[in-house]
Write a protein that holds these residues in place. Structure first.
Motif, PDB file in Angstrom:
ATOM      1  N   UNK A 144       3.349  -6.111  32.133  1.00  0.00           N
ATOM      2  CA  UNK A 144       2.832  -5.241  33.190  1.00  0.00           C
ATOM      3  C   UNK A 144       3.357  -3.816  33.036  1.00  0.00           C
ATOM      4  N   UNK A 145       4.630  -3.673  32.698  1.00  0.00           N
ATOM      5  CA  UNK A 145       5.197  -2.338  32.489  1.00  0.00           C
ATOM      6  C   UNK A 145       4.497  -1.606  31.362  1.00  0.00           C
ATOM      7  N   UNK A 146       4.239  -2.293  30.280  1.00  0.00           N
ATOM      8  CA  UNK A 146       3.521  -1.688  29.149  1.00  0.00           C
ATOM      9  C   UNK A 146       2.119  -1.280  29.551  1.00  0.00           C
ATOM     10  N   UNK A 147       1.445  -2.132  30.309  1.00  0.00           N
ATOM     11  CA  UNK A 147       0.080  -1.835  30.760  1.00  0.00           C
ATOM     12  C   UNK A 147       0.062  -0.573  31.620  1.00  0.00           C
ATOM     13  N   UNK A 148       0.959  -0.487  32.611  1.00  0.00           N
ATOM     14  CA  UNK A 148       0.974   0.676  33.494  1.00  0.00           C
ATOM     15  C   UNK A 148       1.397   1.938  32.751  1.00  0.00           C
ATOM     16  N   UNK A 149       2.321   1.821  31.820  1.00  0.00           N
ATOM     17  CA  UNK A 149       2.700   2.971  30.995  1.00  0.00           C
ATOM     18  C   UNK A 149       1.502   3.452  30.189  1.00  0.00           C
ATOM     19  N   UNK A 150       0.766   2.533  29.578  1.00  0.00           N
ATOM     20  CA  UNK A 150      -0.415   2.884  28.784  1.00  0.00           C
ATOM     21  C   UNK A 150      -1.465   3.562  29.658  1.00  0.00           C
ATOM     22  N   UNK A 151      -1.723   3.013  30.843  1.00  0.00           N
ATOM     23  CA  UNK A 151      -2.721   3.591  31.742  1.00  0.00           C
ATOM     24  C   UNK A 151      -2.340   5.008  32.144  1.00  0.00           C
ATOM     25  N   UNK A 152      -1.075   5.219  32.498  1.00  0.00           N
ATOM     26  CA  UNK A 152      -0.642   6.552  32.923  1.00  0.00           C
ATOM     27  C   UNK A 152      -0.633   7.548  31.772  1.00  0.00           C
ATOM     28  N   UNK A 153      -0.292   7.098  30.575  1.00  0.00           N
ATOM     29  CA  UNK A 153      -0.253   8.018  29.449  1.00  0.00           C
ATOM     30  C   UNK A 153      -1.654   8.355  28.950  1.00  0.00           C
ATOM     31  N   UNK A 154      -2.654   7.570  29.336  1.00  0.00           N
ATOM     32  CA  UNK A 154      -4.034   7.825  28.939  1.00  0.00           C
ATOM     33  C   UNK A 154      -4.898   8.192  30.141  1.00  0.00           C
ATOM     34  N   UNK A 155      -4.269   8.742  31.164  1.00  0.00           N
ATOM     35  CA  UNK A 155      -5.018   9.165  32.343  1.00  0.00           C
ATOM     36  C   UNK A 155      -5.992  10.265  31.960  1.00  0.00           C
ATOM     37  N   UNK A 156      -7.045  10.371  32.707  1.00  0.00           N
ATOM     38  CA  UNK A 156      -8.074  11.359  32.405  1.00  0.00           C
ATOM     39  C   UNK A 156      -7.500  12.770  32.559  1.00  0.00           C
ATOM     40  N   UNK A 157      -7.648  13.560  31.523  1.00  0.00           N
ATOM     41  CA  UNK A 157      -7.187  14.943  31.493  1.00  0.00           C
ATOM     42  C   UNK A 157      -8.408  15.817  31.722  1.00  0.00           C
ATOM     43  N   UNK A 158      -8.325  16.747  32.661  1.00  0.00           N
ATOM     44  CA  UNK A 158      -9.496  17.540  32.983  1.00  0.00           C
ATOM     45  C   UNK A 158      -9.071  18.859  33.618  1.00  0.00           C
ATOM     46  N   UNK A 159      -9.197  19.939  32.844  1.00  0.00           N
ATOM     47  CA  UNK A 159      -8.873  21.270  33.360  1.00  0.00           C
ATOM     48  C   UNK A 159     -10.027  22.222  33.074  1.00  0.00           C
ATOM     49  N   UNK A 160      -9.937  23.415  33.643  1.00  0.00           N
ATOM     50  CA  UNK A 160     -11.001  24.417  33.505  1.00  0.00           C
ATOM     51  C   UNK A 160     -10.393  25.805  33.361  1.00  0.00           C
TER      52      UNK A 160
END
Length: 187
Positions: free
Chosen positions: A15-31
Protein backbone atom coordinates in the motif's frame (compact mmCIF):
# COMPACT_ATOMS: atom_id res chain seq x y z
CA UNK A 1 1.13 -15.37 14.48
CA UNK A 2 4.38 -14.85 12.60
CA UNK A 3 2.52 -15.45 9.35
CA UNK A 4 0.08 -12.61 10.15
CA UNK A 5 2.89 -10.20 10.94
CA UNK A 6 4.59 -11.01 7.62
CA UNK A 7 1.25 -10.61 5.81
CA UNK A 8 0.61 -7.25 7.48
CA UNK A 9 4.14 -6.06 6.62
CA UNK A 10 3.69 -7.09 2.98
CA UNK A 11 0.33 -5.28 2.89
CA UNK A 12 1.81 -2.12 4.44
CA UNK A 13 4.76 -2.10 2.00
CA UNK A 14 2.46 -2.75 -0.96
CA UNK A 15 0.00 0.00 0.00
CA UNK A 16 2.84 2.41 0.80
CA UNK A 17 4.43 1.76 -2.58
CA UNK A 18 1.10 2.26 -4.34
CA UNK A 19 0.41 5.61 -2.64
CA UNK A 20 3.98 6.78 -3.23
CA UNK A 21 3.65 5.89 -6.93
CA UNK A 22 0.28 7.67 -7.22
CA UNK A 23 1.59 10.84 -5.58
CA UNK A 24 4.80 10.89 -7.59
CA UNK A 25 2.79 10.54 -10.82
CA UNK A 26 0.10 13.07 -9.95
CA UNK A 27 -1.17 15.14 -12.82
CA UNK A 28 1.12 18.12 -13.46
CA UNK A 29 -0.61 21.10 -15.02
CA UNK A 30 0.62 24.69 -15.16
CA UNK A 31 0.15 27.67 -17.47
CA UNK A 32 2.15 30.69 -18.63
CA UNK A 33 1.17 33.83 -20.52
CA UNK A 34 3.37 34.78 -23.46
CA UNK A 35 3.58 37.06 -26.46
CA UNK A 36 6.00 37.42 -29.34
CA UNK A 37 6.57 40.53 -31.42
CA UNK A 38 8.40 40.77 -34.75
CA UNK A 39 9.32 44.33 -35.78
CA UNK A 40 6.63 45.68 -33.46
CA UNK A 41 3.80 43.43 -34.72
CA UNK A 42 2.38 40.76 -32.45
CA UNK A 43 2.75 37.25 -33.88
CA UNK A 44 -0.59 35.43 -34.19
CA UNK A 45 -0.50 32.02 -32.49
CA UNK A 46 -4.29 31.51 -32.65
CA UNK A 47 -4.18 29.65 -35.96
CA UNK A 48 -5.48 26.04 -35.80
CA UNK A 49 -2.13 24.48 -36.75
CA UNK A 50 -0.61 25.81 -33.50
CA UNK A 51 -3.37 24.26 -31.37
CA UNK A 52 -3.58 20.83 -29.72
CA UNK A 53 -6.99 19.29 -29.13
CA UNK A 54 -8.01 18.96 -25.46
CA UNK A 55 -10.17 15.88 -26.05
CA UNK A 56 -7.36 13.73 -27.41
CA UNK A 57 -3.69 14.36 -26.88
CA UNK A 58 -1.28 14.19 -29.72
CA UNK A 59 1.06 11.22 -29.73
CA UNK A 60 3.93 13.62 -30.35
CA UNK A 61 5.81 13.97 -27.05
CA UNK A 62 6.26 17.72 -27.25
CA UNK A 63 2.72 18.71 -28.12
CA UNK A 64 1.34 16.25 -25.57
CA UNK A 65 3.25 17.88 -22.70
CA UNK A 66 3.60 21.51 -23.81
CA UNK A 67 1.07 23.16 -26.12
CA UNK A 68 -1.63 25.71 -26.92
CA UNK A 69 -5.36 25.07 -27.19
CA UNK A 70 -8.85 26.66 -27.03
CA UNK A 71 -7.85 29.01 -29.88
CA UNK A 72 -5.96 30.94 -27.21
CA UNK A 73 -2.55 31.71 -28.64
CA UNK A 74 -1.35 33.54 -25.55
CA UNK A 75 -1.43 30.85 -22.84
CA UNK A 76 1.01 27.93 -22.84
CA UNK A 77 -0.33 24.74 -21.23
CA UNK A 78 2.28 22.48 -19.62
CA UNK A 79 1.65 18.91 -18.44
CA UNK A 80 5.18 17.71 -17.65
CA UNK A 81 7.78 19.13 -15.24
CA UNK A 82 10.93 20.84 -16.49
CA UNK A 83 9.54 22.03 -19.83
CA UNK A 84 11.57 24.87 -21.36
CA UNK A 85 10.59 27.72 -23.63
CA UNK A 86 12.46 25.89 -26.39
CA UNK A 87 10.34 22.75 -25.72
CA UNK A 88 7.21 24.84 -26.20
CA UNK A 89 8.38 26.27 -29.51
CA UNK A 90 9.40 22.79 -30.69
CA UNK A 91 5.84 21.62 -29.91
CA UNK A 92 4.44 24.07 -32.46
CA UNK A 93 7.05 23.32 -35.11
CA UNK A 94 9.47 26.18 -34.42
CA UNK A 95 13.13 26.13 -33.44
CA UNK A 96 14.21 28.59 -30.76
CA UNK A 97 17.72 29.42 -29.61
CA UNK A 98 18.92 32.58 -27.90
CA UNK A 99 20.17 33.78 -31.30
CA UNK A 100 17.30 32.87 -33.63
CA UNK A 101 13.77 31.68 -34.15
CA UNK A 102 13.01 29.47 -37.13
CA UNK A 103 9.28 29.37 -37.83
CA UNK A 104 7.10 26.55 -39.06
CA UNK A 105 6.92 28.26 -42.45
CA UNK A 106 10.72 28.39 -42.73
CA UNK A 107 11.19 32.09 -41.99
CA UNK A 108 14.17 32.70 -39.70
CA UNK A 109 14.56 35.71 -37.41
CA UNK A 110 18.24 35.83 -36.42
CA UNK A 111 20.28 38.31 -34.42
CA UNK A 112 22.31 40.51 -36.77
CA UNK A 113 23.78 44.02 -36.89
CA UNK A 114 20.37 45.64 -37.40
CA UNK A 115 17.96 43.47 -35.43
CA UNK A 116 18.17 41.52 -32.20
CA UNK A 117 16.05 39.36 -29.91
CA UNK A 118 15.09 40.71 -26.51
CA UNK A 119 13.60 38.38 -23.90
CA UNK A 120 11.66 39.11 -20.71
CA UNK A 121 10.56 36.83 -17.90
CA UNK A 122 7.91 38.41 -15.66
CA UNK A 123 8.92 41.87 -16.89
CA UNK A 124 12.65 41.40 -16.28
CA UNK A 125 15.05 41.40 -19.23
CA UNK A 126 17.16 38.28 -19.71
CA UNK A 127 19.78 37.40 -22.30
CA UNK A 128 18.74 33.75 -22.46
CA UNK A 129 15.30 32.22 -22.76
CA UNK A 130 15.66 28.96 -24.66
CA UNK A 131 16.54 26.80 -21.63
CA UNK A 132 14.35 28.62 -19.13
CA UNK A 133 12.05 26.15 -17.35
CA UNK A 134 8.55 27.59 -17.51
CA UNK A 135 6.86 28.18 -14.13
CA UNK A 136 3.17 28.51 -13.33
CA UNK A 137 1.72 31.93 -14.23
CA UNK A 138 4.96 33.19 -15.79
CA UNK A 139 4.71 36.10 -18.21
CA UNK A 140 7.10 35.62 -21.14
CA UNK A 141 7.87 38.15 -23.86
CA UNK A 142 9.97 37.59 -26.98
CA UNK A 143 10.65 40.70 -29.06
CA UNK A 144 12.62 40.92 -32.31
CA UNK A 145 13.58 44.09 -34.13
CA UNK A 146 15.76 47.16 -34.11
CA UNK A 147 16.56 47.89 -30.47
CA UNK A 148 15.97 51.61 -30.81
CA UNK A 149 12.54 51.00 -32.36
CA UNK A 150 11.39 48.23 -30.02
CA UNK A 151 8.86 49.46 -27.52
CA UNK A 152 9.08 46.56 -25.12
CA UNK A 153 7.11 48.35 -22.38
CA UNK A 154 4.06 48.52 -24.67
CA UNK A 155 4.67 44.92 -25.74
CA UNK A 156 4.90 43.75 -22.12
CA UNK A 157 1.52 45.33 -21.45
CA UNK A 158 0.05 43.10 -24.20
CA UNK A 159 1.12 39.89 -22.45
CA UNK A 160 -2.16 38.68 -20.95
CA UNK A 161 -2.95 37.67 -17.37
CA UNK A 162 -4.98 34.62 -18.40
CA UNK A 163 -2.61 31.92 -17.13
CA UNK A 164 -3.84 32.50 -13.59
CA UNK A 165 -7.41 31.80 -14.77
CA UNK A 166 -6.41 28.48 -16.35
CA UNK A 167 -4.36 27.61 -13.24
CA UNK A 168 -7.34 28.65 -11.09
CA UNK A 169 -5.19 31.01 -9.02
CA UNK A 170 -7.37 34.03 -9.68
CA UNK A 171 -11.15 34.43 -10.08
CA UNK A 172 -12.58 32.80 -13.20
CA UNK A 173 -14.89 35.28 -14.95
CA UNK A 174 -18.48 34.00 -15.25
CA UNK A 175 -18.32 34.03 -19.06
CA UNK A 176 -15.19 31.83 -19.14
CA UNK A 177 -15.69 28.07 -19.33
CA UNK A 178 -12.46 26.19 -18.81
CA UNK A 179 -12.15 23.00 -20.86
CA UNK A 180 -11.41 19.62 -19.40
CA UNK A 181 -7.83 18.75 -20.19
CA UNK A 182 -6.86 15.14 -20.73
CA UNK A 183 -3.15 15.54 -21.31
CA UNK A 184 -0.72 14.81 -18.54
CA UNK A 185 2.00 12.57 -17.25
CA UNK A 186 -0.28 10.26 -15.30
CA UNK A 187 -0.21 7.51 -17.93
Amino acid sequence: MRRYIVLILVLVVTLGSYFFYQNSHAKYHIHADFAMFIDGSQFDFTKPYYMTSTDSCSTDYNSKHTHLHDENGMVIHIHEKDQTVSDFFTSIGFTLTDELLDTKSGITYKNNEDKKWQFFINGVATSSLQNYIIQDIDKLLLSYGRSAQQNTQTEQEKVTNNACIYSQKCPVPAEVVLPTENCGNNE
